[in-house]
Write a protein that holds these residues in place. Structure first.
Motif, PDB file in Angstrom:
ATOM      1  N   LYS A 221     -17.540  10.841  77.779  1.00 12.65           N
ATOM      2  CA  LYS A 221     -16.807  11.999  78.283  1.00 12.65           C
ATOM      3  C   LYS A 221     -15.307  11.689  78.299  1.00 12.65           C
ATOM      4  N   ASP A 222     -14.931  10.522  78.803  1.00 14.50           N
ATOM      5  CA  ASP A 222     -13.526  10.134  78.843  1.00 14.50           C
ATOM      6  C   ASP A 222     -12.954  10.023  77.430  1.00 14.50           C
ATOM      7  N   GLN A 223     -13.722   9.432  76.518  1.00 10.49           N
ATOM      8  CA  GLN A 223     -13.250   9.269  75.149  1.00 10.49           C
ATOM      9  C   GLN A 223     -13.050  10.624  74.476  1.00 10.49           C
ATOM     10  N   TYR A 224     -13.983  11.529  74.695  1.00 12.98           N
ATOM     11  CA  TYR A 224     -13.855  12.874  74.128  1.00 12.98           C
ATOM     12  C   TYR A 224     -12.578  13.541  74.633  1.00 12.98           C
ATOM     13  N   LEU A 225     -12.366  13.519  75.935  1.00 11.58           N
ATOM     14  CA  LEU A 225     -11.211  14.207  76.513  1.00 11.58           C
ATOM     15  C   LEU A 225      -9.893  13.568  76.085  1.00 11.58           C
ATOM     16  N   LYS A 226      -9.902  12.247  75.886  1.00 10.54           N
ATOM     17  CA  LYS A 226      -8.698  11.570  75.407  1.00 10.54           C
ATOM     18  C   LYS A 226      -8.377  11.958  73.957  1.00 10.54           C
ATOM     19  N   SER A 227      -9.390  12.381  73.220  1.00 13.20           N
ATOM     20  CA  SER A 227      -9.207  12.720  71.806  1.00 13.20           C
ATOM     21  C   SER A 227      -8.720  14.143  71.599  1.00 13.20           C
ATOM     22  N   VAL A 228      -8.710  14.936  72.656  1.00 13.56           N
ATOM     23  CA  VAL A 228      -8.381  16.357  72.521  1.00 13.56           C
ATOM     24  C   VAL A 228      -6.967  16.563  72.002  1.00 13.56           C
ATOM     25  N   ASP A 229      -5.989  15.828  72.532  1.00 15.68           N
ATOM     26  CA  ASP A 229      -4.599  16.032  72.120  1.00 15.68           C
ATOM     27  C   ASP A 229      -4.423  15.781  70.626  1.00 15.68           C
ATOM     28  N   GLY A 230      -5.028  14.725  70.118  1.00 14.65           N
ATOM     29  CA  GLY A 230      -4.923  14.425  68.692  1.00 14.65           C
ATOM     30  C   GLY A 230      -5.559  15.505  67.841  1.00 14.65           C
ATOM     31  N   ALA A 231      -6.714  16.004  68.275  1.00 16.28           N
ATOM     32  CA  ALA A 231      -7.391  17.070  67.537  1.00 16.28           C
ATOM     33  C   ALA A 231      -6.570  18.355  67.554  1.00 16.28           C
ATOM     34  N   LEU A 232      -5.938  18.649  68.698  1.00 15.15           N
ATOM     35  CA  LEU A 232      -5.101  19.843  68.788  1.00 15.15           C
ATOM     36  C   LEU A 232      -3.879  19.744  67.885  1.00 15.15           C
ATOM     37  N   SER A 233      -3.340  18.540  67.737  1.00 14.56           N
ATOM     38  CA  SER A 233      -2.195  18.346  66.855  1.00 14.56           C
ATOM     39  C   SER A 233      -2.563  18.676  65.407  1.00 14.56           C
ATOM     40  N   LEU A 234      -3.721  18.215  64.973  1.00 13.05           N
ATOM     41  CA  LEU A 234      -4.189  18.528  63.616  1.00 13.05           C
ATOM     42  C   LEU A 234      -4.474  20.018  63.478  1.00 13.05           C
ATOM     43  N   GLN A 235      -5.022  20.606  64.538  1.00  9.66           N
ATOM     44  CA  GLN A 235      -5.318  22.037  64.499  1.00  9.66           C
ATOM     45  C   GLN A 235      -4.033  22.859  64.374  1.00  9.66           C
ATOM     46  N   ARG A 236      -3.002  22.473  65.120  1.00 10.81           N
ATOM     47  CA  ARG A 236      -1.723  23.191  65.031  1.00 10.81           C
ATOM     48  C   ARG A 236      -1.127  23.055  63.627  1.00 10.81           C
ATOM     49  N   ARG A 237      -1.287  21.917  63.013  1.00  9.24           N
ATOM     50  CA  ARG A 237      -0.799  21.743  61.641  1.00  9.24           C
ATOM     51  C   ARG A 237      -1.515  22.704  60.699  1.00  9.24           C
ATOM     52  N   PHE A 238      -2.834  22.816  60.860  1.00  8.64           N
ATOM     53  CA  PHE A 238      -3.595  23.758  60.041  1.00  8.64           C
ATOM     54  C   PHE A 238      -3.114  25.185  60.279  1.00  8.64           C
ATOM     55  N   GLN A 239      -2.914  25.542  61.544  1.00  4.89           N
ATOM     56  CA  GLN A 239      -2.472  26.902  61.881  1.00  4.89           C
ATOM     57  C   GLN A 239      -1.121  27.212  61.260  1.00  4.89           C
ATOM     58  N   ASN A 240      -0.211  26.243  61.296  1.00 10.21           N
ATOM     59  CA  ASN A 240       1.123  26.460  60.739  1.00 10.21           C
ATOM     60  C   ASN A 240       1.076  26.610  59.224  1.00 10.21           C
ATOM     61  N   GLU A 241       0.251  25.785  58.568  1.00 15.39           N
ATOM     62  CA  GLU A 241       0.182  25.841  57.110  1.00 15.39           C
ATOM     63  C   GLU A 241      -0.569  27.075  56.632  1.00 15.39           C
ATOM     64  N   ALA A 242      -1.596  27.477  57.384  1.00 12.74           N
ATOM     65  CA  ALA A 242      -2.379  28.659  57.001  1.00 12.74           C
ATOM     66  C   ALA A 242      -1.774  29.948  57.539  1.00 12.74           C
ATOM     67  N   ASN A 243      -0.823  29.814  58.452  1.00 22.25           N
ATOM     68  CA  ASN A 243      -0.157  30.960  59.080  1.00 22.25           C
ATOM     69  C   ASN A 243      -1.162  31.872  59.784  1.00 22.25           C
TER      70      ASN A 243
END
Length: 205
Positions: free
Chosen positions: A11-33
């Motif tokens: 559970k702790d590992q999953y929650l610690k990984s959220v910020d990194g996953a969100l960063s990649l998601q924002r990159r996708f959102q920006n590139e895909a508009n």
């Protein structure tokens, strides 16, 4: 990233990984508009008249909006927070669906949804496979009808993820090295009111 087991370390590992996953998601959102997560959440909220938010643990949000690149078959399985996540907030949901958006047209790649819901430990003991650890034998689904949902680029689709389901492989065209099914998806569960907060829908991957 996906949430998997229910011990505290995971559970702790999953929650610690959220910020990194969100960063990649924002990159996708920006590139895909396009912000698919916000669009889906808004559509669901306006349709159901229920608030939609991320699932959370002690004020820390889960991640939702998994990008999945699949070249092969996804074996028969089912997903249901009440069985998958005891001890997590998602373990409190009373029902759930999954949504998917296909990002690139493919041949094949149909989702097969069976008219048979996962019964938790009862089914695990009877026909769960050793490998892959999430998969189930088709023996338990004999005699049950199914629905084939075709893969159409840009379509937003929903189904009850507690129903057993599988994804067929994509078909390679002449000259293609690989044929991949690329989707964005998450789960959405109904969380009842607790006397302090009213009912809502929560999202997670």
């Amino acid at each position: 990233m996906t949430r998997s087991t229910n011990n505290q370390a995971d559970k702790d590992q999953y929650l610690k990984s959220v910020d990194g996953a969100l960063s990649l998601q924002r990159r996708f959102q920006n590139e895909a508009n396009i912000d698919l997560i916000s669009r889906v959440a808004f559509k669901i909220s306006t349709t159901t008249s229920l608030p939609v938010r991320m699932a959370r643990e002690n004020g820390r949000d889960y991640f939702a909006g998994q990008l999945r690149y699949v070249e092969n078959y996804i074996a028969i399985h089912a997903d249901y927070g009440a069985f998958d996540g005891p001890g997590w907030e998602i373990g409190k949901v009373l029902s759930q669906v999954t949504w998917n958006v296909l990002l690139q047209q493919v041949e094949g790649g149909d989702t097969i949804i069976y008219d048979r819901q996962w019964r938790g430990r009862e089914d695990d003991e009877k026909f769960k496979r050793a490998k892959p650890s999430f998969a189930y034998s088709p023996v338990g689904l004999q005699g049950h009808t199914f629905k084939a949902m075709g893969a159409v680029e840009g379509d937003l689709t929903f189904f009850n993820s507690r129903n057993f389901h599988e994804v067929k492989p994509c078909e390679k065209r002449a000259g293609m090295r690989t044929a991949a099914r690329i989707t964005m998806s998450s789960f959405i569960g109904y969380l009842p009111g607790d006397g302090v907060s009213g009912p809502c829908l929560i999202m997670w991957s």
